[in-house]
Design an enzyme around this catalytic site. Sequence first.
Site, PDB file in Angstrom:
ATOM      1  N   HIS A 266       0.847  -1.191   0.000  1.00 34.23           N
ATOM      2  CA  HIS A 266       0.000   0.000   0.000  1.00 34.23           C
ATOM      3  C   HIS A 266       0.889   1.249   0.000  1.00 34.23           C
ATOM      4  O   HIS A 266       1.284   1.737  -1.056  1.00 34.23           O
ATOM      5  CB  HIS A 266      -0.924  -0.065   1.225  1.00 34.23           C
ATOM      6  CG  HIS A 266      -2.029   0.939   1.252  1.00 34.23           C
ATOM      7  ND1 HIS A 266      -2.272   1.833   0.246  1.00 34.23           N
ATOM      8  CD2 HIS A 266      -2.987   1.190   2.187  1.00 34.23           C
ATOM      9  CE1 HIS A 266      -3.316   2.572   0.541  1.00 34.23           C
ATOM     10  NE2 HIS A 266      -3.764   2.209   1.736  1.00 34.23           N
ATOM     11  N   HIS A 305       0.102  -0.671 -12.104  1.00 39.00           N
ATOM     12  CA  HIS A 305      -0.905  -0.302 -11.100  1.00 39.00           C
ATOM     13  C   HIS A 305      -2.094  -1.229 -11.225  1.00 39.00           C
ATOM     14  O   HIS A 305      -2.467  -1.618 -12.325  1.00 39.00           O
ATOM     15  CB  HIS A 305      -1.358   1.154 -11.273  1.00 39.00           C
ATOM     16  CG  HIS A 305      -2.028   1.712 -10.060  1.00 39.00           C
ATOM     17  ND1 HIS A 305      -3.366   1.534  -9.815  1.00 39.00           N
ATOM     18  CD2 HIS A 305      -1.529   2.412  -9.011  1.00 39.00           C
ATOM     19  CE1 HIS A 305      -3.667   2.120  -8.665  1.00 39.00           C
ATOM     20  NE2 HIS A 305      -2.573   2.656  -8.148  1.00 39.00           N
ATOM     21  N   ASP A 363       4.404   6.511  -7.453  1.00 40.65           N
ATOM     22  CA  ASP A 363       5.405   6.234  -6.422  1.00 40.65           C
ATOM     23  C   ASP A 363       6.822   6.228  -6.958  1.00 40.65           C
ATOM     24  O   ASP A 363       7.774   6.488  -6.216  1.00 40.65           O
ATOM     25  CB  ASP A 363       5.099   4.898  -5.744  1.00 40.65           C
ATOM     26  CG  ASP A 363       3.916   5.030  -4.818  1.00 40.65           C
ATOM     27  OD1 ASP A 363       3.767   6.111  -4.227  1.00 40.65           O
ATOM     28  OD2 ASP A 363       3.130   4.086  -4.688  1.00 40.65           O
TER      29      ASP A 363
HETATM   30  N1  CMC Z   1       7.285  -5.137 -13.139  1.00 42.27           N
HETATM   31  C1  CMC Z   1       7.337  -6.103 -14.074  1.00 42.27           C
HETATM   32  N2  CMC Z   1       6.275  -6.729 -14.584  1.00 42.27           N
HETATM   33  C2  CMC Z   1       5.086  -6.379 -14.084  1.00 42.27           C
HETATM   34  C3  CMC Z   1       4.942  -5.381 -13.126  1.00 42.27           C
HETATM   35  C4  CMC Z   1       6.103  -4.744 -12.647  1.00 42.27           C
HETATM   36  N3  CMC Z   1       6.045  -3.782 -11.719  1.00 42.27           N
HETATM   37  N4  CMC Z   1       3.625  -5.223 -12.826  1.00 42.27           N
HETATM   38  C5  CMC Z   1       2.976  -6.095 -13.604  1.00 42.27           C
HETATM   39  N5  CMC Z   1       3.855  -6.798 -14.365  1.00 42.27           N
HETATM   40  C6  CMC Z   1       3.552  -7.788 -15.380  1.00 42.27           C
HETATM   41  C7  CMC Z   1       2.951  -9.047 -14.799  1.00 42.27           C
HETATM   42  O1  CMC Z   1       3.977  -9.952 -14.453  1.00 42.27           O
HETATM   43  C8  CMC Z   1       2.108  -9.513 -15.932  1.00 42.27           C
HETATM   44  O2  CMC Z   1       2.948 -10.092 -16.899  1.00 42.27           O
HETATM   45  P1  CMC Z   1       2.424 -11.367 -17.779  1.00 42.27           P
HETATM   46  O3  CMC Z   1       1.216 -10.878 -18.541  1.00 42.27           O
HETATM   47  O4  CMC Z   1       3.577 -11.713 -18.670  1.00 42.27           O
HETATM   48  O5  CMC Z   1       2.106 -12.434 -16.789  1.00 42.27           O
HETATM   49  C9  CMC Z   1       1.594  -8.217 -16.559  1.00 42.27           C
HETATM   50  O6  CMC Z   1       2.551  -7.238 -16.225  1.00 42.27           O
HETATM   51  C10 CMC Z   1       0.238  -7.766 -16.092  1.00 42.27           C
HETATM   52  O7  CMC Z   1       0.261  -7.587 -14.710  1.00 42.27           O
HETATM   53  P2  CMC Z   1      -1.067  -7.518 -13.862  1.00 42.27           P
HETATM   54  O8  CMC Z   1      -1.324  -8.878 -13.353  1.00 42.27           O
HETATM   55  O9  CMC Z   1      -2.170  -6.884 -14.638  1.00 42.27           O
HETATM   56  O10 CMC Z   1      -0.651  -6.511 -12.714  1.00 42.27           O
HETATM   57  P3  CMC Z   1      -1.393  -6.443 -11.324  1.00 42.27           P
HETATM   58  O11 CMC Z   1      -2.606  -5.614 -11.470  1.00 42.27           O
HETATM   59  O12 CMC Z   1      -1.545  -7.803 -10.735  1.00 42.27           O
HETATM   60  O13 CMC Z   1      -0.315  -5.685 -10.434  1.00 42.27           O
HETATM   61  C11 CMC Z   1       0.784  -4.069  -9.192  1.00 42.27           C
HETATM   62  C12 CMC Z   1      -0.382  -4.338 -10.128  1.00 42.27           C
HETATM   63  C13 CMC Z   1       0.792  -2.585  -8.804  1.00 42.27           C
HETATM   64  C14 CMC Z   1       0.627  -4.919  -7.908  1.00 42.27           C
HETATM   65  C15 CMC Z   1       2.065  -4.452  -9.914  1.00 42.27           C
HETATM   66  O14 CMC Z   1       2.159  -3.719 -11.105  1.00 42.27           O
HETATM   67  C16 CMC Z   1       3.300  -4.261  -9.058  1.00 42.27           C
HETATM   68  O15 CMC Z   1       3.636  -5.142  -8.252  1.00 42.27           O
HETATM   69  N6  CMC Z   1       4.017  -3.112  -9.219  1.00 42.27           N
HETATM   70  C17 CMC Z   1       5.191  -2.820  -8.437  1.00 42.27           C
HETATM   71  C18 CMC Z   1       4.808  -2.302  -7.073  1.00 42.27           C
HETATM   72  C19 CMC Z   1       4.309  -0.878  -7.116  1.00 42.27           C
HETATM   73  O16 CMC Z   1       4.944  -0.010  -7.683  1.00 42.27           O
HETATM   74  N7  CMC Z   1       3.181  -0.645  -6.471  1.00 42.27           N
HETATM   75  C20 CMC Z   1       2.623   0.690  -6.321  1.00 42.27           C
HETATM   76  C21 CMC Z   1       1.373   0.876  -7.053  1.00 42.27           C
HETATM   77  S1  CMC Z   1       0.886   2.624  -6.964  1.00 42.27           S
HETATM   78  C22 CMC Z   1       0.445   2.882  -5.306  1.00 42.27           C
HETATM   79  C23 CMC Z   1      -0.975   3.228  -5.016  1.00 42.27           C
HETATM   80  O17 CMC Z   1      -1.740   3.698  -5.864  1.00 42.27           O
HETATM   81  O18 CMC Z   1      -1.390   3.051  -3.833  1.00 42.27           O
END
Ligand code: CMC
Length: 429
Positions: A266, A305, A363
């Site tokens: 978060h 995100h 972030d």
């Molecule tokens: N780095 C590399 N690959 C990624 C990342 C990343 N940061 N995020 C997503 N992917 C890949 C994921 O592996 C998937 O690949 P594939 O289709 O080959 O399996 C693809 O992109 C789609 O991902 P997704 O499942 O749609 O992403 P998600 O919605 O599950 O995850 C997230 C969202 C924010 C948890 C993730 O992007 C992440 O872990 N980011 C890094 C942590 C971060 O910066 N978080 C802060 C978010 S902003 C804070 C807020 O608003 O509160």
Amino acid sequence: MEKQRVATLTMDDGRTIELPILSGTLGPDVLDIHNIGKLGLFTYDPAFFATASCTSAITYIDGDAGLLYYRGYPIEQLAEKSDFLEVCYLLLNGELPSAAQKAEFSGFITKHTMVHDQLARFFNGFRRDAHPMAVMVGVVGALSAFYHDSLDINNSQHREISAHRLLAKVPTLAAMAYKYNVGEPFMYPKNKFGYVENFLYMMFGTPTEEYVPNPVLVRALERIFILHADHEQNASTSTVRLAGSSGANPFACVASGIAALWGPAHGGANEAALKMLEEIGDVSRVKDYVQGVKDKKYKLMGFGHRVYKNMDPRAAVMRQTCYEVLKELKLESNKLFELAMELEKTALSDPYFIERKLYPNVDFYSGIVLRAIGIPTSMFTVIFAVARTIGWVSQWNEMIADADHKIGRPRQLYRGAVKRDFVPVNKRR
Ligand code: CMC
């Protein structure tokens, strides 16, 4: 009168129930399932992926379109044209203030930034190396022990006073947590400064030197505060609402929000992004590191995100601010920031990231800006908490002001042991 739209749910045993379809002013329709108990059923939606937990008129997000509105105003306009206290007034009261209301509100908040002197003693109970978020959970909760005079949550005036106190005093406590950690004397707030200037003064001022705020850095932090002020029913806001639904006082509720915000999923993401940059260490390693991301060895922190699948509108604003700050501080050739910019360039041009719509999020840039300003990594989430306090308080106030609100009480799908009889200890295997 317009006919109520309904969806009909039919069970496999033939029983049916009509579920009203509710429309908001923006966003998808929702099914009103609260009468489903009549069928002896609950719904199952762990982590609330598809559940609206409340009605709210404060913040609207459209992740696909990359929109974020506070009370209907696009975040880009507020970040560009407004200031943090005006945004606080808007979130709390629903409308932008008139000039007179703005002056009164700013004056009120500015004059309530001091905390009871007794609160300073709480800090001595913590180890110097305590994480400042651990300190914040304690001291913000402790505010409820000091301001008994305004804790009747059913009195709208009391709620307003508590909201003002939280908004005014949380930055003071945050700066005290930092000062305690680095072993410097607490700085009393100074009324001649604006809200953000004052926070920087309490963080970086010392009794021995005159503190002169840098307007570019003040503006940058002001933007971070505006961009993080509210974000709909996220984990910490939902925590505040749930705690508040039992009638708990607002100081205790905000302390629960701070606890929820602390988690790396978060509020901790900008801290994680900075740690990643430090781990990469040098521009020459960016290519290899990015290859590791593509090989799925790890994720690029500060990218992607859950809700914004196009550009995070906050990131666009923060990106611009980030460039301004690096230029102002002549840090464009600093190793860490050079590396960050290289990573941004690589990710924005590489098909792997483009295809997956993985843009730098707010972030990524806010971490860089906070580091450039000189705020230590352990304080990043505290800054987020300072900014989000107004969102928490506004959402709490909206809930309590609704005469129909009830204690929040999710149900569960029980998958534990069925009934069994107690076995005395000497007969257990
Ligand atoms: N780095 C590399 N690959 C990624 C990342 C990343 N940061 N995020 C997503 N992917 C890949 C994921 O592996 C998937 O690949 P594939 O289709 O080959 O399996 C693809 O992109 C789609 O991902 P997704 O499942 O749609 O992403 P998600 O919605 O599950 O995850 C997230 C969202 C924010 C948890 C993730 O992007 C992440 O872990 N980011 C890094 C942590 C971060 O910066 N978080 C802060 C978010 S902003 C804070 C807020 O608003 O509160």
